[in-house]
Write a protein that holds these residues in place. Structure first.
Motif, short mmCIF file in Angstrom:
data_model
loop_
_atom_site.label_atom_id
_atom_site.label_comp_id
_atom_site.label_asym_id
_atom_site.label_seq_id
_atom_site.Cartn_x
_atom_site.Cartn_y
_atom_site.Cartn_z
N GLN A 37 0.84 -1.19 0.00
CA GLN A 37 0.00 0.00 0.00
C GLN A 37 0.88 1.25 0.00
O GLN A 37 1.69 1.44 0.91
N PRO A 38 0.77 2.11 -1.00
CA PRO A 38 1.55 3.35 -0.98
C PRO A 38 1.11 4.25 0.16
O PRO A 38 -0.02 4.15 0.65
N LEU A 39 2.00 5.12 0.59
CA LEU A 39 1.63 6.09 1.61
C LEU A 39 0.55 7.01 1.05
O LEU A 39 0.53 7.30 -0.14
N PRO A 40 -0.34 7.46 1.89
CA PRO A 40 -1.41 8.35 1.41
C PRO A 40 -0.86 9.70 0.98
O PRO A 40 0.24 10.10 1.39
N GLN A 41 -1.60 10.41 0.16
CA GLN A 41 -1.23 11.78 -0.21
C GLN A 41 -1.26 12.67 1.03
O GLN A 41 -2.19 12.58 1.82
N MET A 42 -0.25 13.47 1.21
CA MET A 42 -0.14 14.28 2.42
C MET A 42 -0.08 15.78 2.16
O MET A 42 -0.38 16.57 3.05
N ALA A 43 0.31 16.19 0.96
CA ALA A 43 0.49 17.62 0.68
C ALA A 43 -0.81 18.39 0.91
O ALA A 43 -1.86 18.02 0.38
N GLY A 44 -0.75 19.42 1.73
CA GLY A 44 -1.91 20.26 1.97
C GLY A 44 -2.91 19.69 2.95
O GLY A 44 -3.96 20.31 3.19
N LEU A 45 -2.61 18.52 3.54
CA LEU A 45 -3.55 17.87 4.46
C LEU A 45 -2.96 17.79 5.86
O LEU A 45 -1.76 17.61 6.03
N ASN A 46 -3.83 17.90 6.87
CA ASN A 46 -3.31 17.71 8.22
C ASN A 46 -3.30 16.23 8.55
O ASN A 46 -3.85 15.40 7.82
N LEU A 47 -2.65 15.89 9.65
CA LEU A 47 -2.43 14.49 9.99
C LEU A 47 -3.74 13.72 10.18
O LEU A 47 -3.85 12.56 9.78
N GLU A 48 -4.73 14.35 10.76
CA GLU A 48 -6.01 13.68 10.98
C GLU A 48 -6.65 13.27 9.65
O GLU A 48 -7.20 12.17 9.52
N VAL A 49 -6.58 14.13 8.66
CA VAL A 49 -7.14 13.83 7.34
C VAL A 49 -6.34 12.72 6.67
O VAL A 49 -6.92 11.82 6.04
N VAL A 50 -5.02 12.76 6.82
CA VAL A 50 -4.17 11.72 6.24
C VAL A 50 -4.53 10.35 6.82
O VAL A 50 -4.68 9.36 6.09
N LEU A 51 -4.70 10.28 8.12
CA LEU A 51 -5.04 9.02 8.77
C LEU A 51 -6.43 8.54 8.37
O LEU A 51 -6.65 7.34 8.14
N ALA A 52 -7.38 9.46 8.26
CA ALA A 52 -8.73 9.10 7.83
C ALA A 52 -8.72 8.58 6.40
O ALA A 52 -9.41 7.61 6.07
N GLN A 53 -7.90 9.20 5.57
CA GLN A 53 -7.77 8.79 4.17
C GLN A 53 -7.18 7.39 4.09
O GLN A 53 -7.67 6.53 3.34
N LEU A 54 -6.16 7.13 4.90
CA LEU A 54 -5.53 5.81 4.91
C LEU A 54 -6.50 4.75 5.42
O LEU A 54 -6.59 3.65 4.86
#
Length: 240
Positions: A37-54
């Motif tokens: 699984q590639p790492l989620p997109q992070m540019a412009g996103l806060n950590l909470e959104v990154v984790l929710a996306q993952l």
């Protein structure tokens, strides 16, 4: 449902860098489906959104395995999924990548700041330096460094990934996760000191902490060694 293992790479690499490890685990873990699984997109996103996306991207009730930044994300997500995650395994993942109050066995903040500045000014130079650090302590470090540099990946997410590394703090996640946990550290890691082992163990007496392998890049350089340990751990937990 629990016979699925998802593998997350570390910063600076695409998921394909761990294909040999995934292949070895797919062969060794009977009945399992192993997924990179590639790492989620992070540019412009806060950590909470990154984790929710993952969380949205990953299948339910899967084991999580991550290298470095991938391991920190996997550990954080495991604690959030609770019973939806049977176990989490990390390699070369500190609870806090950058040293801070209460967590001194980590990269000094000044060292991280210097590296961040190098990457912001000349990302390719930063990636080359990163490959050198990853390979430091390995048996054939120079050869491994060249190999790693050829496998690195740069994108607009690179600096955002460093921001994520600096922000993540998995101490609470390790402490409260009740599923199976294995955190592996490399003896000669130049990025995550093996001396943090006792501090990691103190966070959760039921977690397993091992010092295994030579360098930060052991998931690339010592595939069979890691696969054997991971397979043994999952097998023991499955039959517990």
């Amino acid at each position: 449902m629990d016979k699925r293992l998802v593998i997350l790479p570390g910063w600076g690499f695409s998921s394909t860098v761990l294909q040999p490890l995934a292949d070895e685990l797919q062969y060794a873990l009977a009945g399992f489906t192993v997924q990179l699984q590639p790492l989620p997109q992070m540019a412009g996103l806060n950590l909470e959104v990154v984790l929710a996306q993952l969380d949205q991207q990953l299948p339910e009730h899967c084991w999580l395995l991550g290298w470095s930044l991938g391991g920190m994300l996997a550990t954080t997500l495991a604690a959030r999924r609770v019973e939806r995650c049977p176990g989490v395994i990390s390699y070369a993942s500190n609870a806090c990548f950058v040293a801070r109050a209460g967590w001194s066995e980590a990269m000094p903040a000044s060292t991280f700041s210097e590296f961040y500045r190098l990457c912001s000014e000349d990302l390719q130079a930063g990636i080359k330096r990163f490959a050198l650090l990853c390979s430091q302590g390995a048996e054939h470090a120079r050869q491994l460094s060249r190999e790693l540099y050829g496998l690195t990946q740069t994108s607009k997410d690179s600096l955002a990934g460093l921001d994520c590394l600096a922000e993540l703090d998995t101490r609470s996640a390790i402490s409260r996760f009740t599923g199976a946990q294995l955190h592996m550290l490399a003896q000669n890691d130049a990025l995550v000191p093996a001396s943090v082992a006792a501090d990691l163990q103190a966070l959760n007496s039921k977690a397993q902490v091992q010092i295994l392998g030579q360098s930060h890049a052991s998931p690339v350089a010592q595939v069979q060694l890691l696969a054997q340990s991971i397979t043994s751990f999952i097998g023991n937990e499955q039959h517990a």
